[in-house]
Design a protein around this motif. Structure first.
Motif, PDB file in Angstrom:
ATOM      1  N   LEU A 124       0.862  -1.183   0.000  1.00  0.00           N
ATOM      2  CA  LEU A 124       0.000   0.000   0.000  1.00  0.00           C
ATOM      3  C   LEU A 124       0.896   1.231   0.000  1.00  0.00           C
ATOM      4  O   LEU A 124       1.713   1.421   0.909  1.00  0.00           O
ATOM      5  CB  LEU A 124      -0.915  -0.008   1.231  1.00  0.00           C
ATOM      6  CG  LEU A 124      -1.902   1.155   1.361  1.00  0.00           C
ATOM      7  CD1 LEU A 124      -2.839   1.227   0.160  1.00  0.00           C
ATOM      8  CD2 LEU A 124      -2.703   1.030   2.659  1.00  0.00           C
ATOM      9  N   GLU A 125       0.753   2.063  -1.031  1.00  0.00           N
ATOM     10  CA  GLU A 125       1.626   3.215  -1.209  1.00  0.00           C
ATOM     11  C   GLU A 125       1.055   4.468  -0.555  1.00  0.00           C
ATOM     12  O   GLU A 125      -0.106   4.499  -0.132  1.00  0.00           O
ATOM     13  CB  GLU A 125       1.854   3.474  -2.708  1.00  0.00           C
ATOM     14  CG  GLU A 125       2.448   2.297  -3.469  1.00  0.00           C
ATOM     15  CD  GLU A 125       3.913   2.048  -3.136  1.00  0.00           C
ATOM     16  OE1 GLU A 125       4.495   2.817  -2.333  1.00  0.00           O
ATOM     17  OE2 GLU A 125       4.478   1.087  -3.681  1.00  0.00           O
ATOM     18  N   ASN A 126       1.879   5.527  -0.513  1.00  0.00           N
ATOM     19  CA  ASN A 126       1.472   6.782   0.136  1.00  0.00           C
ATOM     20  C   ASN A 126       0.282   7.448  -0.539  1.00  0.00           C
ATOM     21  O   ASN A 126      -0.438   8.222   0.093  1.00  0.00           O
ATOM     22  CB  ASN A 126       2.651   7.773   0.157  1.00  0.00           C
ATOM     23  CG  ASN A 126       3.714   7.350   1.141  1.00  0.00           C
ATOM     24  OD1 ASN A 126       3.457   6.582   2.054  1.00  0.00           O
ATOM     25  ND2 ASN A 126       4.932   7.837   0.943  1.00  0.00           N
ATOM     26  N   ASP A 127       0.077   7.184  -1.835  1.00  0.00           N
ATOM     27  CA  ASP A 127      -1.040   7.808  -2.550  1.00  0.00           C
ATOM     28  C   ASP A 127      -2.307   6.954  -2.527  1.00  0.00           C
ATOM     29  O   ASP A 127      -3.296   7.283  -3.184  1.00  0.00           O
ATOM     30  CB  ASP A 127      -0.647   8.115  -3.997  1.00  0.00           C
ATOM     31  CG  ASP A 127      -0.291   6.852  -4.794  1.00  0.00           C
ATOM     32  OD1 ASP A 127      -0.328   5.743  -4.215  1.00  0.00           O
ATOM     33  OD2 ASP A 127       0.014   6.980  -5.998  1.00  0.00           O
ATOM     34  N   GLY A 128      -2.283   5.836  -1.778  1.00  0.00           N
ATOM     35  CA  GLY A 128      -3.471   4.982  -1.670  1.00  0.00           C
ATOM     36  C   GLY A 128      -3.546   3.891  -2.706  1.00  0.00           C
ATOM     37  O   GLY A 128      -4.449   3.055  -2.664  1.00  0.00           O
ATOM     38  N   SER A 129      -2.610   3.872  -3.653  1.00  0.00           N
ATOM     39  CA  SER A 129      -2.567   2.794  -4.651  1.00  0.00           C
ATOM     40  C   SER A 129      -1.830   1.595  -4.053  1.00  0.00           C
ATOM     41  O   SER A 129      -1.265   1.677  -2.955  1.00  0.00           O
ATOM     42  CB  SER A 129      -1.882   3.261  -5.931  1.00  0.00           C
ATOM     43  OG  SER A 129      -0.517   3.562  -5.674  1.00  0.00           O
ATOM     44  N   VAL A 130      -1.835   0.487  -4.786  1.00  0.00           N
ATOM     45  CA  VAL A 130      -1.146  -0.724  -4.338  1.00  0.00           C
ATOM     46  C   VAL A 130      -0.164  -1.148  -5.421  1.00  0.00           C
ATOM     47  O   VAL A 130      -0.532  -1.237  -6.596  1.00  0.00           O
ATOM     48  CB  VAL A 130      -2.140  -1.866  -4.045  1.00  0.00           C
ATOM     49  CG1 VAL A 130      -1.403  -3.163  -3.714  1.00  0.00           C
ATOM     50  CG2 VAL A 130      -3.071  -1.483  -2.890  1.00  0.00           C
ATOM     51  N   THR A 131       1.077  -1.384  -5.032  1.00  0.00           N
ATOM     52  CA  THR A 131       2.094  -1.862  -5.960  1.00  0.00           C
ATOM     53  C   THR A 131       2.182  -3.375  -5.854  1.00  0.00           C
ATOM     54  O   THR A 131       2.374  -3.915  -4.760  1.00  0.00           O
ATOM     55  CB  THR A 131       3.471  -1.241  -5.655  1.00  0.00           C
ATOM     56  OG1 THR A 131       3.373   0.174  -5.784  1.00  0.00           O
ATOM     57  CG2 THR A 131       4.526  -1.762  -6.617  1.00  0.00           C
ATOM     58  N   VAL A 132       2.022  -4.041  -6.990  1.00  0.00           N
ATOM     59  CA  VAL A 132       2.162  -5.504  -7.055  1.00  0.00           C
ATOM     60  C   VAL A 132       3.293  -5.785  -8.025  1.00  0.00           C
ATOM     61  O   VAL A 132       3.148  -5.625  -9.239  1.00  0.00           O
ATOM     62  CB  VAL A 132       0.856  -6.176  -7.528  1.00  0.00           C
ATOM     63  CG1 VAL A 132       1.004  -7.695  -7.515  1.00  0.00           C
ATOM     64  CG2 VAL A 132      -0.319  -5.755  -6.658  1.00  0.00           C
ATOM     65  N   GLY A 133       4.451  -6.206  -7.496  1.00  0.00           N
ATOM     66  CA  GLY A 133       5.626  -6.358  -8.348  1.00  0.00           C
ATOM     67  C   GLY A 133       6.031  -5.004  -8.902  1.00  0.00           C
ATOM     68  O   GLY A 133       6.263  -4.056  -8.154  1.00  0.00           O
ATOM     69  N   ARG A 134       6.060  -4.896 -10.221  1.00  0.00           N
ATOM     70  CA  ARG A 134       6.399  -3.619 -10.858  1.00  0.00           C
ATOM     71  C   ARG A 134       5.169  -2.860 -11.341  1.00  0.00           C
ATOM     72  O   ARG A 134       5.291  -1.817 -11.989  1.00  0.00           O
ATOM     73  CB  ARG A 134       7.333  -3.868 -12.046  1.00  0.00           C
ATOM     74  CG  ARG A 134       8.672  -4.449 -11.653  1.00  0.00           C
ATOM     75  CD  ARG A 134       9.559  -4.625 -12.861  1.00  0.00           C
ATOM     76  NE  ARG A 134      10.868  -5.149 -12.490  1.00  0.00           N
ATOM     77  CZ  ARG A 134      11.837  -5.409 -13.356  1.00  0.00           C
ATOM     78  NH1 ARG A 134      11.638  -5.198 -14.659  1.00  0.00           N
ATOM     79  NH2 ARG A 134      12.992  -5.880 -12.938  1.00  0.00           N
ATOM     80  N   HIS A 135       3.997  -3.387 -11.035  1.00  0.00           N
ATOM     81  CA  HIS A 135       2.765  -2.785 -11.533  1.00  0.00           C
ATOM     82  C   HIS A 135       2.017  -2.065 -10.411  1.00  0.00           C
ATOM     83  O   HIS A 135       2.031  -2.503  -9.262  1.00  0.00           O
ATOM     84  CB  HIS A 135       1.862  -3.861 -12.147  1.00  0.00           C
ATOM     85  CG  HIS A 135       2.526  -4.640 -13.250  1.00  0.00           C
ATOM     86  ND1 HIS A 135       2.747  -4.111 -14.499  1.00  0.00           N
ATOM     87  CD2 HIS A 135       3.027  -5.895 -13.270  1.00  0.00           C
ATOM     88  CE1 HIS A 135       3.354  -5.006 -15.260  1.00  0.00           C
ATOM     89  NE2 HIS A 135       3.537  -6.111 -14.534  1.00  0.00           N
ATOM     90  N   THR A 136       1.372  -0.968 -10.783  1.00  0.00           N
ATOM     91  CA  THR A 136       0.544  -0.217  -9.837  1.00  0.00           C
ATOM     92  C   THR A 136      -0.910  -0.573 -10.059  1.00  0.00           C
ATOM     93  O   THR A 136      -1.384  -0.620 -11.196  1.00  0.00           O
ATOM     94  CB  THR A 136       0.749   1.298 -10.027  1.00  0.00           C
ATOM     95  OG1 THR A 136       2.128   1.612  -9.790  1.00  0.00           O
ATOM     96  CG2 THR A 136      -0.113   2.083  -9.053  1.00  0.00           C
ATOM     97  N   ARG A 137      -1.602  -0.806  -8.978  1.00  0.00           N
ATOM     98  CA  ARG A 137      -2.989  -1.254  -9.042  1.00  0.00           C
ATOM     99  C   ARG A 137      -3.870  -0.258  -8.284  1.00  0.00           C
ATOM    100  O   ARG A 137      -3.502   0.199  -7.204  1.00  0.00           O
ATOM    101  CB  ARG A 137      -3.055  -2.640  -8.399  1.00  0.00           C
ATOM    102  CG  ARG A 137      -4.409  -3.281  -8.343  1.00  0.00           C
ATOM    103  CD  ARG A 137      -4.256  -4.653  -7.696  1.00  0.00           C
ATOM    104  NE  ARG A 137      -5.525  -5.346  -7.610  1.00  0.00           N
ATOM    105  CZ  ARG A 137      -5.705  -6.606  -7.961  1.00  0.00           C
ATOM    106  NH1 ARG A 137      -4.708  -7.310  -8.431  1.00  0.00           N
ATOM    107  NH2 ARG A 137      -6.884  -7.166  -7.827  1.00  0.00           N
ATOM    108  N   ASN A 138      -5.018   0.070  -8.855  1.00  0.00           N
ATOM    109  CA  ASN A 138      -5.975   0.960  -8.198  1.00  0.00           C
ATOM    110  C   ASN A 138      -7.033   0.107  -7.499  1.00  0.00           C
ATOM    111  O   ASN A 138      -7.873  -0.506  -8.165  1.00  0.00           O
ATOM    112  CB  ASN A 138      -6.641   1.882  -9.229  1.00  0.00           C
ATOM    113  CG  ASN A 138      -7.622   2.845  -8.585  1.00  0.00           C
ATOM    114  OD1 ASN A 138      -7.843   2.820  -7.378  1.00  0.00           O
ATOM    115  ND2 ASN A 138      -8.217   3.706  -9.392  1.00  0.00           N
ATOM    116  N   PRO A 139      -7.016   0.055  -6.171  1.00  0.00           N
ATOM    117  CA  PRO A 139      -7.978  -0.792  -5.462  1.00  0.00           C
ATOM    118  C   PRO A 139      -9.433  -0.427  -5.725  1.00  0.00           C
ATOM    119  O   PRO A 139     -10.312  -1.285  -5.654  1.00  0.00           O
ATOM    120  CB  PRO A 139      -7.619  -0.577  -3.981  1.00  0.00           C
ATOM    121  CG  PRO A 139      -6.205  -0.107  -4.000  1.00  0.00           C
ATOM    122  CD  PRO A 139      -6.074   0.700  -5.261  1.00  0.00           C
ATOM    123  N   ASP A 140      -9.691   0.853  -6.057  1.00  0.00           N
ATOM    124  CA  ASP A 140     -11.072   1.277  -6.292  1.00  0.00           C
ATOM    125  C   ASP A 140     -11.683   0.572  -7.491  1.00  0.00           C
ATOM    126  O   ASP A 140     -12.882   0.302  -7.518  1.00  0.00           O
ATOM    127  CB  ASP A 140     -11.139   2.794  -6.506  1.00  0.00           C
ATOM    128  CG  ASP A 140     -10.762   3.559  -5.248  1.00  0.00           C
ATOM    129  OD1 ASP A 140     -11.145   3.126  -4.151  1.00  0.00           O
ATOM    130  OD2 ASP A 140     -10.070   4.583  -5.369  1.00  0.00           O
TER     131      ASP A 140
END
Length: 201
Positions: A124-140
């Motif tokens: 869980l990143e500072n901007d609320g997104s989630v990093t999975v490996g090298r990819h950024t994921r938007n939980p929303d």
């Protein structure tokens, strides 16, 4: 109707008010025919004002919910900040933040690891997104990834530990909730930086 239900309910109520005004109060009575220009203007104004009021009521209701929710988030941050200032044990702060994160994010489980990073779980990143490996994921839009999610705690720019979050079965927490979670982790990092390692986690 809009204050208790939704914008659609308010619009339907406004339309209904104009229709029943035509049916009961304009000639010919008990029909939906309307011929007098004054009656047409009155029905149109009744509909327009009803729609505007319903939209304002629905927006007020939404803002009230946001205000109450934001106040609850702020209270969590203040409680944790007071605890960080008043106690000299990082264990107490970590235990408190674990409880706060569990409630805030609807978690099934939450544990804390102090020290060296092992493995590469989603983060869980500072901007609320989630990093999975090298990819950024938007939980929303994408939901939580499978397995535990790490939330790192830093003190003075140094990694000190991490919370490992196990999401529950409910809906993904809002972006605001995730940002509050990041703030709580930062407060934990400040406590760890001051008090030293957590024991027993």
């Amino acid at each position: 109707m809009a204050a208790l239900g939704s914008r659609t309910a308010g619009a339907v109520a406004a339309l209904s008010a104009a229709a029943w005004f035509d049916f009961f109060l304009t000639r010919p009575y008990q029909t939906f025919d309307i011929t007098a220009s004054a009656d047409i203007e009155t029905a149109a104004l009744l509909l327009a004002v009803g729609v505007m009021v319903s939209q304002l009521a629905a927006r007020t209701r939404k803002l009230h919910i946001i205000t109450v929710t934001d106040a609850a988030y702020l209270a969590r941050i203040h409680r944790t900040a007071d605890l960080v200032r008043s106690v000299h044990s990082a264990d107490t702060v970590v235990d408190h933040v674990r409880t706060e994160l569990t409630e805030l994010l609807g978690l099934r489980a939450c544990r804390f690891e102090y020290g060296t990073l092992t493995g590469r779980p989603p983060r869980l990143e500072n901007d609320g997104s989630v990093t999975v490996g090298r990819h950024t994921r938007n939980p929303d839009t994408d939901g939580w990834p499978d397995g535990e999610i790490e939330l790192r705690a830093y003190g003075n720019g140094h990694y000190l530990g991490r919370f490992l979050l196990t999401p529950g079965r409910g809906p993904v927490p809002t972006l605001r909730a995730r940002l509050v979670a990041v703030t709580l982790a930062d407060q934990t990092g400040a406590a760890l930086d001051t008090s030293g390692p957590v024991r027993g986690w």
